[in-house]
Structure formats: structure tokens, C-alpha cells
Motif scaffolding. Sequence first.
Motif, PDB file in Angstrom:
ATOM      1  N   VAL A  92       0.935  13.781 -14.053  1.00 24.91           N
ATOM      2  CA  VAL A  92      -0.260  13.952 -14.907  1.00 24.91           C
ATOM      3  C   VAL A  92      -0.770  15.381 -14.858  1.00 24.91           C
ATOM      4  O   VAL A  92      -1.125  15.995 -15.882  1.00 24.91           O
ATOM      5  CB  VAL A  92      -1.335  12.939 -14.500  1.00 24.91           C
ATOM      6  CG1 VAL A  92      -2.670  13.278 -15.206  1.00 24.91           C
ATOM      7  CG2 VAL A  92      -0.880  11.533 -14.826  1.00 24.91           C
ATOM      8  N   ILE A  93      -0.852  15.952 -13.662  1.00 23.94           N
ATOM      9  CA  ILE A  93      -1.360  17.330 -13.518  1.00 23.94           C
ATOM     10  C   ILE A  93      -0.498  18.304 -14.301  1.00 23.94           C
ATOM     11  O   ILE A  93      -0.993  19.177 -15.022  1.00 23.94           O
ATOM     12  CB  ILE A  93      -1.435  17.718 -12.035  1.00 23.94           C
ATOM     13  CG1 ILE A  93      -2.539  16.905 -11.332  1.00 23.94           C
ATOM     14  CG2 ILE A  93      -1.692  19.204 -11.848  1.00 23.94           C
ATOM     15  CD1 ILE A  93      -2.575  17.070  -9.840  1.00 23.94           C
ATOM     16  N   ALA A 111       0.833  -1.216   0.000  1.00 27.25           N
ATOM     17  CA  ALA A 111       0.000   0.000   0.000  1.00 27.25           C
ATOM     18  C   ALA A 111       0.854   1.248   0.000  1.00 27.25           C
ATOM     19  O   ALA A 111       0.575   2.233  -0.707  1.00 27.25           O
ATOM     20  CB  ALA A 111      -0.934  -0.024   1.207  1.00 27.25           C
ATOM     21  N   LEU A 112       1.887   1.243   0.801  1.00 26.85           N
ATOM     22  CA  LEU A 112       2.793   2.387   0.851  1.00 26.85           C
ATOM     23  C   LEU A 112       3.419   2.648  -0.502  1.00 26.85           C
ATOM     24  O   LEU A 112       3.534   3.798  -0.968  1.00 26.85           O
ATOM     25  CB  LEU A 112       3.859   2.159   1.921  1.00 26.85           C
ATOM     26  CG  LEU A 112       4.892   3.287   2.095  1.00 26.85           C
ATOM     27  CD1 LEU A 112       4.195   4.588   2.515  1.00 26.85           C
ATOM     28  CD2 LEU A 112       5.933   2.889   3.154  1.00 26.85           C
ATOM     29  N   ALA A 113       3.841   1.578  -1.179  1.00 29.67           N
ATOM     30  CA  ALA A 113       4.461   1.729  -2.501  1.00 29.67           C
ATOM     31  C   ALA A 113       3.459   2.262  -3.512  1.00 29.67           C
ATOM     32  O   ALA A 113       3.779   3.145  -4.327  1.00 29.67           O
ATOM     33  CB  ALA A 113       5.025   0.371  -2.947  1.00 29.67           C
ATOM     34  N   VAL A 114       2.243   1.746  -3.460  1.00 29.12           N
ATOM     35  CA  VAL A 114       1.213   2.183  -4.415  1.00 29.12           C
ATOM     36  C   VAL A 114       0.867   3.655  -4.209  1.00 29.12           C
ATOM     37  O   VAL A 114       0.753   4.446  -5.158  1.00 29.12           O
ATOM     38  CB  VAL A 114      -0.024   1.288  -4.303  1.00 29.12           C
ATOM     39  CG1 VAL A 114      -1.193   1.874  -5.099  1.00 29.12           C
ATOM     40  CG2 VAL A 114       0.296  -0.111  -4.782  1.00 29.12           C
ATOM     41  N   VAL A 115       0.685   4.042  -2.940  1.00 30.72           N
ATOM     42  CA  VAL A 115       0.358   5.437  -2.637  1.00 30.72           C
ATOM     43  C   VAL A 115       1.450   6.367  -3.132  1.00 30.72           C
ATOM     44  O   VAL A 115       1.187   7.427  -3.731  1.00 30.72           O
ATOM     45  CB  VAL A 115       0.105   5.606  -1.126  1.00 30.72           C
ATOM     46  CG1 VAL A 115       0.016   7.092  -0.764  1.00 30.72           C
ATOM     47  CG2 VAL A 115      -1.176   4.905  -0.716  1.00 30.72           C
ATOM     48  N   SER A 116       2.707   5.958  -2.875  1.00 29.90           N
ATOM     49  CA  SER A 116       3.826   6.784  -3.338  1.00 29.90           C
ATOM     50  C   SER A 116       3.836   6.890  -4.846  1.00 29.90           C
ATOM     51  O   SER A 116       4.037   7.981  -5.420  1.00 29.90           O
ATOM     52  CB  SER A 116       5.142   6.187  -2.836  1.00 29.90           C
ATOM     53  OG  SER A 116       5.150   6.130  -1.436  1.00 29.90           O
ATOM     54  N   PHE A 117       3.600   5.736  -5.465  1.00 29.70           N
ATOM     55  CA  PHE A 117       3.595   5.745  -6.938  1.00 29.70           C
ATOM     56  C   PHE A 117       2.465   6.623  -7.482  1.00 29.70           C
ATOM     57  O   PHE A 117       2.642   7.423  -8.420  1.00 29.70           O
ATOM     58  CB  PHE A 117       3.488   4.304  -7.446  1.00 29.70           C
ATOM     59  CG  PHE A 117       3.345   4.200  -8.939  1.00 29.70           C
ATOM     60  CD1 PHE A 117       4.453   4.395  -9.767  1.00 29.70           C
ATOM     61  CD2 PHE A 117       2.113   3.937  -9.516  1.00 29.70           C
ATOM     62  CE1 PHE A 117       4.322   4.313 -11.147  1.00 29.70           C
ATOM     63  CE2 PHE A 117       1.987   3.854 -10.894  1.00 29.70           C
ATOM     64  CZ  PHE A 117       3.092   4.035 -11.712  1.00 29.70           C
ATOM     65  N   LEU A 118       1.260   6.524  -6.926  1.00 27.51           N
ATOM     66  CA  LEU A 118       0.124   7.318  -7.380  1.00 27.51           C
ATOM     67  C   LEU A 118       0.351   8.800  -7.163  1.00 27.51           C
ATOM     68  O   LEU A 118      -0.030   9.643  -7.992  1.00 27.51           O
ATOM     69  CB  LEU A 118      -1.148   6.878  -6.663  1.00 27.51           C
ATOM     70  CG  LEU A 118      -1.656   5.448  -7.024  1.00 27.51           C
ATOM     71  CD1 LEU A 118      -2.880   5.100  -6.170  1.00 27.51           C
ATOM     72  CD2 LEU A 118      -2.004   5.378  -8.501  1.00 27.51           C
TER      73      LEU A 118
END
Length: 803
Positions: free
Chosen positions: A702-703, A688-695
Motif C-alpha cells: 500500500v505504501i 495471529a502470526l499469519a495475520v501480522v505477516s499478511f498485514l
Amino acid sequence: MMNRTMSRQVLIFLMVFLNSALGQVIYSIPEELSKGSLVGNIAQDLGLDLKRLKTGRARLHIGNSAEYIVLNKERGVLLIKERIDREALCKQTTPCALHFQIILENPIEFYRVTVEITDINDNAPIFKMNSMLFEISESAVRGAKFVLEKAFDSDVGINGLRSYSLNPTDNFVLKLHDHTDGEKEVEMILQKPLDREKQQEISLVLTAVDGGEPQLSGTVQIHVTVLDANDNAPVFKQSMYRASLAENSPKGSLLTTVSAADIDQGSYGLVTYSISSNSDLILDLFEIDETTGEVHLIGEVDYETSKHYQIDIKAKDHGGLTDSCKVILDIIDVNDNNPIIDLMSTTPSIPEDAKFQTVVAVMSVHDTDSDNNGVVKCFLSEKIPFTIENSSKGFYSIVTESNLDRERASEYNITVTCSDEGVPSLSSSVTLTLQISDVNDNAPVFERSSYEAYIVENNTPGLSIFTVKARDADWNQNARVSYILEDSSVNGVPVSTYVSVSADSGVIHAVRSFDYEQIKDFHFRVKAQDGGSPPLSSNVSVKILIQDQNDNAPQVLYPVQTGGSLVAEMVPRSAEVGYLVTKVVAVDVDSGQNAWLSYKLQKATDRALFEVGLQNGEIRTIRQVTDKDAVKQRLTVVVEDNGQPSRSATVNVNVAVADSFPEVLSEFTDFTQDMEYNDNLTFYLVLALAVVSFLFITCLVVIISVKIYRWRQSRILYQSNLPVIPYYPPRYSDTLGTGTLPHVYNYEVCRTTDSSKSDCKFGRAGSQNVLIMDPSSTGTMQRIQSDKSILDEPDSPLEVRLV
């Protein structure tokens, strides 16, 4: 003259003795040599080098005699140690000699040496009496004999007493009689009648001279008193008497009786007897009764000192006339002397591997008695691996007779007994102690032919397993045993990485912790080596057996427990009692009772419906399945081994009580939730930590990209003359279905435990009920009611996930 008398003659006789040269050397030297004078070059005469004299620790063995000769090992010569007086050493005995032996060791050798002492003329003849008195009648006829005292010269041979002379010779002359023993009898013979009226007393001088150079002499005064007429001299019945006497006879023993007769009358016919010998030895041993003529023993006679005695006896009447005779006394030997054992050389110790006939001692044995009384035989009193041999006359050697073994006997007390053949027999004994030195002739011997030891697995490295023990029958350094681990391999790995052995104690230690599941036993060899030179060794086989420990829990092979899919066993509602639902299969890598498995039902949705076989793990129904039974059943089975302490493992078995799959699918949503609950929490946290960081990073990118893109689009539109086309979201459709965009199709998915058999059907239009897989779910589909128009959510996803 002295130089001529000091000349030496050397005679060497060689003979064989126990593989060694036994020589006899004879030297001849004059008496009275000064201290330090040379006797002879013994090393040269025996053919020995000076090194042998030193390494063999050469020495003189003289027995009980006085030490007159000394050996100079540096020069290899014999020298005079003390002045030698031949007369004091041997008296009248000829030849006079010193007998001794030269002893060498390593190996033992001895050489006999004789030094003959030759006489020099250093003693003049002497008379025991200062003067001799004679009373002779004037009527004595011409030819009348008068026995004179003899002189004594302690020298011998040519230096001894040679002749006599008488001065003056007006009335008397000398007459000499040679005896068989070499002595001379001196008589004074009247050659001219005496006349008392003219000369009442006559003085004469008797001179005795020897044959030496320079010639020496001695004198004595003879006084003659002239008496009135005495016509007849005494006459012995025998000129020689013979008698015999046993040695050690008591004092006062009668030897013989001599008799002389005088035919004169009165005092001229009375005869008196006396011993005329001038030797102190004779006068100290014998006496004669002057009246009866009986000869008696007054001292002690010894056959070994003198075998014969000659006693000169004189008979004299009162008129002064005399006659003489001699008594020859033979001494009879008596066995009164024990054999004399003289240990010339001994070896304190010999190695146990000494060769046959090795000399360990040399001795001389002699018996001063004669004939059979002096015949000696020697023997060893015990049965030992030695024997005594007569190497030459009077010399004996003790030699090895058989092999020695220090381990059987490390010391011998060798008693030598020597006895003569006299009656009764006399004997002497001597005991010598011989040590047997050790030789490294015994290899270490293990207490057992092979060893087998056990060790429990998971041991601590360095743990003592057991001890091998070897003994060496040798002594001291040769018996010091060291233990060595012989090179070998176990499964391709050196055995030294498994075990080690203490060099001093033989204790075997574990080098590593053993695992029974990897290795159950292994072999190696231990060598025991002694400290001898060269060292001897032996080896023994050792087997180590690893004992199992209950260190492994059972492992479930079926059903497989995975976190990504759900496995459920189908049980039809028509199942009878004893219906086999499934079988739990487990193994335990331990052995023995540690691997005996038992199965128990720990938890169950309905304990009254299922049971587990204790030994085989089979799950069966124990009653008829009814419609009231829940569709989903969850069983928790415990698999336990028989170790101490026991270890166990659990497995969850999902059972679906249904006749069709759709019925099952709708009931197993909670199962997946339970499975998710059992997943590794840590893994998901990290994920989860890795995914959050990646997102987060992706969103930033993207912005920024969108901002740049819109800015560029605005610039392009601002500069372009093209018409504006309205933008529609993807999958957009009108509610009437008359637009040109494609319709949205809905799918209904039915999934079984085998995803390859899943069914896919086209559903109805998007305005109807829709099956949507929740992305957050683990594979189950949820049915949702589409109350809103799909146009309200143009971007809502429609996905199907198959697991």
C-alpha cells in the motif's frame, strides 16, 4: 557212462495255494558230482524270472539237514555245494532224496523241490571176515549144507550185490536162496564125499560180484578141515521166527529163543548158536546166547530209523555141520517224538490295511512217528485276527482272518501249537512276533467340537489368544499334526489379517489390536492336517469374542459446546422447586458397565439453586428462585462412566435467571470472555502470526502504491488547468445538518441466541448516544457515550456484528 547217469528228469506238479502257485519240482542227479555242478534251472522250470528271484529274496529252506545244494539267484539255477555220498546220506534206503523248499517273499510263496540222488557203482562187495573156517567130517553125506557168510555192498539197485562164485568146485558147489527182502542166502553144498586120508585141508575162494559197470567184486578165503565121521547136522525147529519189540525198549530185553537139534551123540550132538549176519547194524543191536539160543537186545532200536530187522542165525555142531534160520523182528512204534515245527518264512511286519487272507508265515510240520502218533494238528493258542491253514500235506500257513488296526494292537505274539494224536499226546509250540505297520487311516481329531475364546480389546499384536489341539491316533509321520488357518473373510477383510495360527503348536495369535467398538466377535475355521500320504485333515470352528475395555470417555451430545456462540438456558424468576432447566445428554460407545453413566454437579455459581439427576442428567431447581439470585449462572456438570478406571467428561451449562432478553444480554459479557479464554491458544497464535505477516506485506504494498499514485497525481495536477476541488473524508457531515452529505445513522441491535430473531432499530442522530460493536469483541455490544463531535472522528466506523 557217467554222462548217462547224470541225465535229469524233471517233473513239475502245480497246485493252487492262497492265490499263489505252489509247485513241486523233482530232479534226479547221480551221487559224487563235483562241487559247482548243475542240478537244474529252477527259475525256468518254475516259470519264474530272475527279477522275481532277486526282489523276492529267494532262498533255500533245508531245515536241519546238511546243505548240499545252493541257489544261484543271478542265473536262476541250483548248484552242488558239497559232494554228495548217497551211501553216507541214505545208507540202504531207496529212493534217496534231498527235500527242501524255495522261499520267496513279498508276497510269500514257496515251492517244494526234491533232488533224488541216484547210486553209482562206487563200492565193491566186501566180506566182514577175512576168512571162514569149517571143520567137516569125512563121513558127511553128499548134499550136506554149509552156510557161508554173506558179502555186503553199500550200493543199491543194479549196483548192489548180484551173485557169488566158488572156486575150485571139486568137492563143493554154491547154492543161493533169494529172500523176500532182496538179500541172498549163500550155502556151500557138498557134492563129493571127503576123504581125510587123501586131503586133510581144502582151500576155497568165495567171490561176490555186483551188477554195476564196471563190475566190482570182493573175495574171502574158505578153509575146510576134514574130520572123522559126523553123520547128522543140526536142524532148527523153525526156518523163520517172528518177534516184535517196542522202540526204546531197554537193553537186555529178550526178543525170542531159537532152537536147533542134532541127533548125534557126544560132542557131535552139541549145538552152538551164532548170528551170521554180516551187517554191523545187526551185530551192534542184537546178540544170541550160543548155548541157549536166546536173542537179546544190546542196543537201541528206533522205529523212525528202521521198522523191521532180519537176524540170520546159524547153528553148528562140533563136527562142523550147520543149519540156519532167520528171525524177523518188527519194531512197534511208540509216541516218543514231538511234532517238529520248522518256520520256513515269516514276515516281520504287515500294514494294518493288509488284505484278507494275507500270508504272514509259512511253516512245515512233521512227526516222525507213525499212524496216529504221527497225525498232527496245529492251532493258534490265542484269539487273534489270524488263523492257521493246512495248505498241503505237512505245510501250514498263518493268514489274516479279519481287519487289522494298529491303533488297537500294534504287535501280535502269535503262538502256534502243534500236537499229535498219540497217547499221551505230544506237542510243540513256536512263537513269532508280528509288527503291525501304520497306515494313514485316521484323520486328526480336535479335542473339542468347537472353540470359543475371549480377548480384551486394545491387545498387543502378536498376543497369544489360546491353543487348539488335535490328536491323531496314527503313528510317527502319520500322526504329526499341522495346523492351517482356512481362508475366509471378516467384514470383507481376510481373516489372516486378524489372527494367525502356529503350524506346529496350534497357538492362535492376534495379528492386530482389536477394537470392541468396531468388531465384537468373528468366526473362522482351523484345519488340522497330518503328515501322511495322502494327508488326512479335519477342521473346527473357532469364535473369538472381543471383550470391552473402558477406553472411551463419555461424549456430551447436549448442550453443544461451541467456541463461536453462547448458549444459555432461561429460567424465569417465577420458577418453582423442581423446575426443569435443561437436560445433559451424553453417550459412551463402550458397553456394559463401562457405558453406565452418572451425572454430578462439579461446580455451580449457586449450589443451593440447582441439582443434577445422577442417572438422567436432568438439571432442576431445588428451591424457589428469588430476585436476589444472580442473572447469570454457570454450572459445570461431570459425566462419568462406571469402568475401571472410570473416564469422564465435563460440560458447562450457562443459565440465565431472568424474565426478559434485554436483561439477559447486559449480563452475559463476561460469559463470552470466558469462552474466549477456553479457545485453542495455539490456533490463535498461528492465526495471529499469519495475520501480522499478511498485514506487514500489505502495508508495504500500500505504501509503495500510494507513493506512486501521489507522484503521478502531482504530475497530472501540475500539467492540468482544472480547478482544485476540496476533498472531504467519507461520511462527513456538518454539525448543523445543513450540508449535502448524508447523515450518519446509529443502530441499536438486540441479539438473542437465535440470530434470525435479532431486532434492528434506527437510532437517533449522530450527536446523541451511539451503540458501537467493538471489533475485538465476540458478539456483545457495548454502549459508549458520544462526548465528542462526530466531526472530530470522521473515519470512525459504525458496525453491527451478528453471531
